[in-house]
Design a protein around this motif. Structure first.
Motif, PDB file in Angstrom:
ATOM      1  N   TYR A  82       0.843  -1.194   0.000  1.00 13.08           N
ATOM      2  CA  TYR A  82       0.000   0.000   0.000  1.00 13.08           C
ATOM      3  C   TYR A  82       0.878   1.243   0.000  1.00 13.08           C
ATOM      4  O   TYR A  82       1.900   1.293   0.683  1.00 13.08           O
ATOM      5  N   ASN A  83       0.462   2.251  -0.756  1.00 11.86           N
ATOM      6  CA  ASN A  83       1.106   3.560  -0.695  1.00 11.86           C
ATOM      7  C   ASN A  83       0.391   4.358   0.394  1.00 11.86           C
ATOM      8  O   ASN A  83      -0.714   4.865   0.193  1.00 11.86           O
ATOM      9  N   VAL A  84       1.014   4.469   1.559  1.00 11.61           N
ATOM     10  CA  VAL A  84       0.361   5.102   2.711  1.00 11.61           C
ATOM     11  C   VAL A  84       0.775   6.564   2.872  1.00 11.61           C
ATOM     12  O   VAL A  84       0.519   7.170   3.913  1.00 11.61           O
ATOM     13  N   THR A  85       1.397   7.136   1.842  1.00  8.41           N
ATOM     14  CA  THR A  85       1.894   8.512   1.942  1.00  8.41           C
ATOM     15  C   THR A  85       0.799   9.477   2.378  1.00  8.41           C
ATOM     16  O   THR A  85       0.973  10.264   3.311  1.00  8.41           O
ATOM     17  N   THR A  86      -0.328   9.426   1.707  1.00  5.96           N
ATOM     18  CA  THR A  86      -1.420  10.345   2.039  1.00  5.96           C
ATOM     19  C   THR A  86      -2.065   9.984   3.365  1.00  5.96           C
ATOM     20  O   THR A  86      -2.478  10.861   4.135  1.00  5.96           O
ATOM     21  N   TYR A  87      -2.136   8.688   3.662  1.00  7.19           N
ATOM     22  CA  TYR A  87      -2.819   8.243   4.885  1.00  7.19           C
ATOM     23  C   TYR A  87      -2.067   8.627   6.155  1.00  7.19           C
ATOM     24  O   TYR A  87      -2.657   8.680   7.234  1.00  7.19           O
ATOM     25  N   LEU A  88      -0.786   8.928   6.051  1.00  6.53           N
ATOM     26  CA  LEU A  88       0.014   9.228   7.241  1.00  6.53           C
ATOM     27  C   LEU A  88      -0.649  10.268   8.137  1.00  6.53           C
ATOM     28  O   LEU A  88      -0.694  10.123   9.361  1.00  6.53           O
ATOM     29  N   ASP A  89      -1.159  11.331   7.548  1.00 11.79           N
ATOM     30  CA  ASP A  89      -1.758  12.411   8.338  1.00 11.79           C
ATOM     31  C   ASP A  89      -3.073  12.004   8.987  1.00 11.79           C
ATOM     32  O   ASP A  89      -3.547  12.681   9.900  1.00 11.79           O
ATOM     33  N   TYR A  90      -3.659  10.910   8.517  1.00  8.35           N
ATOM     34  CA  TYR A  90      -4.958  10.476   9.031  1.00  8.35           C
ATOM     35  C   TYR A  90      -4.822   9.338  10.043  1.00  8.35           C
ATOM     36  O   TYR A  90      -5.818   8.891  10.606  1.00  8.35           O
ATOM     37  N   HIS A  91      -3.611   8.871  10.257  1.00 11.40           N
ATOM     38  CA  HIS A  91      -3.406   7.712  11.129  1.00 11.40           C
ATOM     39  C   HIS A  91      -3.617   8.104  12.588  1.00 11.40           C
ATOM     40  O   HIS A  91      -2.917   8.988  13.101  1.00 11.40           O
ATOM     41  N   PRO A  92      -4.554   7.458  13.294  1.00 11.56           N
ATOM     42  CA  PRO A  92      -4.850   7.849  14.680  1.00 11.56           C
ATOM     43  C   PRO A  92      -3.659   7.715  15.618  1.00 11.56           C
ATOM     44  O   PRO A  92      -3.594   8.395  16.637  1.00 11.56           O
ATOM     45  N   GLY A  93      -2.702   6.847  15.284  1.00  9.60           N
ATOM     46  CA  GLY A  93      -1.537   6.668  16.140  1.00  9.60           C
ATOM     47  C   GLY A  93      -0.420   7.653  15.866  1.00  9.60           C
ATOM     48  O   GLY A  93       0.611   7.620  16.541  1.00  9.60           O
ATOM     49  N   GLY A  94      -0.604   8.520  14.860  1.00 10.88           N
ATOM     50  CA  GLY A  94       0.410   9.513  14.547  1.00 10.88           C
ATOM     51  C   GLY A  94       1.322   9.087  13.413  1.00 10.88           C
ATOM     52  O   GLY A  94       1.478   7.898  13.121  1.00 10.88           O
TER      53      GLY A  94
END
Length: 555
Positions: A82-94
């Protein structure tokens, strides 16, 4: 392998040791980066894959390792990348916690912290391909990958139709076709020594058939050690025998149908469990019990077992405070779950096509009845849930009408009632909805341990935020000298005569001062928001409370 999250990270705050089995804690997110914001983004048509191609790639570990930066982060989970680049800012754990898995196969890291998260649904729009051992991907594709991680929008459904990954330890994954809301999945661990292997047998009479499991497990709770579902119009039995560490799945395609009710008898001294099923056709003799599933009676560890979900119906909803309600759910007659003290279940909701799960502690129907635990009879579940503005699952639950259905999992949790043995003082520190695991713990201590004195320090914003305030006061009168409660408000009005403020080291010293002489006879439990648990954890350590005398409820 390094621990994930790191020992001092926000996701481990309050854990007594690196080996603690506590779940992750949330960290504050920037405005516009909530779960619902992420759901909307995945549905917006924006390209979150960032590879300039609609097809699925075959990605080697060498190529994966190159994408380990904040502005270009790929991650493999259970064989898919998965490309999680964009999701990083949305991750509840930081961001830092998610970056620990960037550029690598993060399956083990994920399983340690997020086993209950439906990542296939959450990250579906970011799926770019499969992880493979082999030659690097071709140069043409490489040149595309060097471009911006967010290129022009591509077909957002390019990943559809690709089979979803399975955990590498899974031997069987199936879905009951007749009950699509019940998901069946068991994991198989390393081979168990023969003397420790569980065994089963069966017998029948005119009215019923019994499946008997000799579990070889100790510490079986007679009320809660069996979770079961009767499926496929009475033709299949799925069950789990549970203790704190292990799970024994039972899976039988029955040779004849049974009624939708079962009874369970447990001999905890020898680990014997009997599940009695009523024959749909009495007096008919069965030639055999049926066909056993591949994972039947194969012991697994709890951490490697996968949650099963089944439908439960909302029977009633009672407003407790201005934003918190008591929900009464009921399982169908063919399901049975009794959740132990200090444990939680997961409610699963589909929000705009994305499957989202959230943990909720099971409470009793009230706290003043002579035997509140009686309401938890295997079919009925009660949850005290606060509705958060913009909350994905709480908003969904808040809008439920009586008769609506939601999926609920089996239970899990790290609290062991044996921690109460030898204690004479139990101090409970709760902030907001951190009160929920304390509800049954208070009642359990007062009813089961005559020598234990319980003190609850309850932190809220205002008096209108305190759930069951009058009932708690009634409980102090019922158990004079054994139960006390003190409320601390951070936004109290001028008429408030009690404590004010938030948890601090100085305040915690003052709270614990009357109990300081009890030392190892004292157990301190705490639960609340991230900031509360962080300060409490550090303060308890600074005061010198031993880790074995502390239990944090974190989920």
């Amino acid at each position: 392998m390094s621990l994930f999250p790191s020992i001092n990270s926000p996701q481990r705050l309050g854990a007594s040791s690196p080996s603690s089995s506590q779940k992750n804690a949330k960290v504050p997110l920037r405005p516009g980066c909530s779960l619902m914001d992420w759901v909307r983004l995945t549905k917006s048509g924006k390209d979150l894959r960032g590879i300039g191609s609609a097809r699925m790639l075959r990605i080697t570990t060498e190529e994966l390792a190159k994408h380990n930066k904040r502005e270009d982060a790929w991650m493999a989970i259970r064989g898919f990348v998965y490309n999680v680049t964009t999701y990083l800012d949305y991750h509840p754990g930081g961001v830092p916690e998610l970056m620990r898995g960037a550029g690598k196969d993060a399956t083990l890291l994920f399983e340690e912290v997020h086993r209950w998260v439906n990542f296939e649904s959450m990250l579906g729009a970011c799926l770019i391909g499969k992880l493979e051992q082999g030659p690097p991907i071709n140069n043409a594709t490489k040149s595309k990958l060097k471009a911006s991680s967010l290129l022009a929008p591509q077909a957002s459904n390019a990943y559809k139709g690709l089979s979803l990954p399975k955990a590498p330890v899974f031997k069987e994954t199936a879905t009951d076709q007749n009950s699509p809301q019940i998901k069946i999945s068991f994991a198989v661990d390393k081979e168990v020594p023969p003397r420790q292997k569980p065994t089963t047998s069966w017998f029948q009479n005119e009215e019923y058939v019994s499946l008997v499991c000799y579990s070889k497990l100790g510490n079986l709770d007679k009320r809660s050690c069996v979770v079961l579902d009767i499926l496929e119009d009475g033709s299949r039995l799925l069950a789990e025998i549970l203790n704190r560490d292990s799970c024994i799945p039972l899976d039988v395609k029955l040779s004849e149908p049974v009624k939708d009710r079962a009874s369970v008898t447990v001999n905890s001294e020898v680990g014997k469990v009997e599940i009695k099923l009523l024959k749909l056709t009495p007096h008919k003799q069965w030639a055999n019990l049926g066909v056993y599933g591949e994972s039947h009676c194969k012991m697994v560890t709890r951490k490697n077992s996968t949650m099963r979900y089944r439908p439960c119906q909302l029977l009633a909803k009672s407003l407790i405070t201005h934003d918190t309600s008591l929900y009464h759910f009921q399982l169908s007659a063919s399901s049975h779950i009794v959740v132990p003290v200090g444990c939680h279940v997961y409610f699963e909701a589909q929000i705009e096509g994305i499957v989202i799960t959230r943990p909720y502690t099971i409470v009793t129907s009230n706290i003043v009845d002579e035997d509140p635990e009686r309401s938890l009879d295997g079919r009925n579940l009660y949850a005290l849930i606060k509705t958060y503005e913009g909350g994905a699952v709480t908003s969904r639950i808040d809008k439920m009408q009586v008769g609506d259905v939601i999926s609920v999992s089996s239970y899990e949790g790290s609290f062991n009632p044996s921690k109460l043995y030898g204690r004479s003082r139990v101090i409970l520190l709760a902030a907001g909805t951190g009160f929920t695991p304390m509800v049954r713990l208070v009642l359990h201590c007062l009813r089961q341990y005559m020598q234990i004195v319980v003190h609850l320090e309850f932190f809220n914003k205002t008096t209108k935020d305190i759930p069951w305030r009058e009932e708690l006061q009634d409980l102090t009168k019922k158990y004079i000298g054994r139960f006390t409660v003190e409320h601390v408000l951070s936004q109290a009005d001028n008429d408030w005569k009690g404590k004010r403020g938030r948890i601090t080291l100085a305040m915690l010293r003052e709270i614990l001062k009357p109990f300081s002489s009890y030392d190892d006879e004292m157990l301190v439990c705490y639960c609340g928001p991230v900031a509360f648990t962080e300060i409490t954890s550090k303060s308890l350590a600074e005061i010198g409370i031993k880790s074995e005398n502390i239990h944090p409820f974190l989920s």
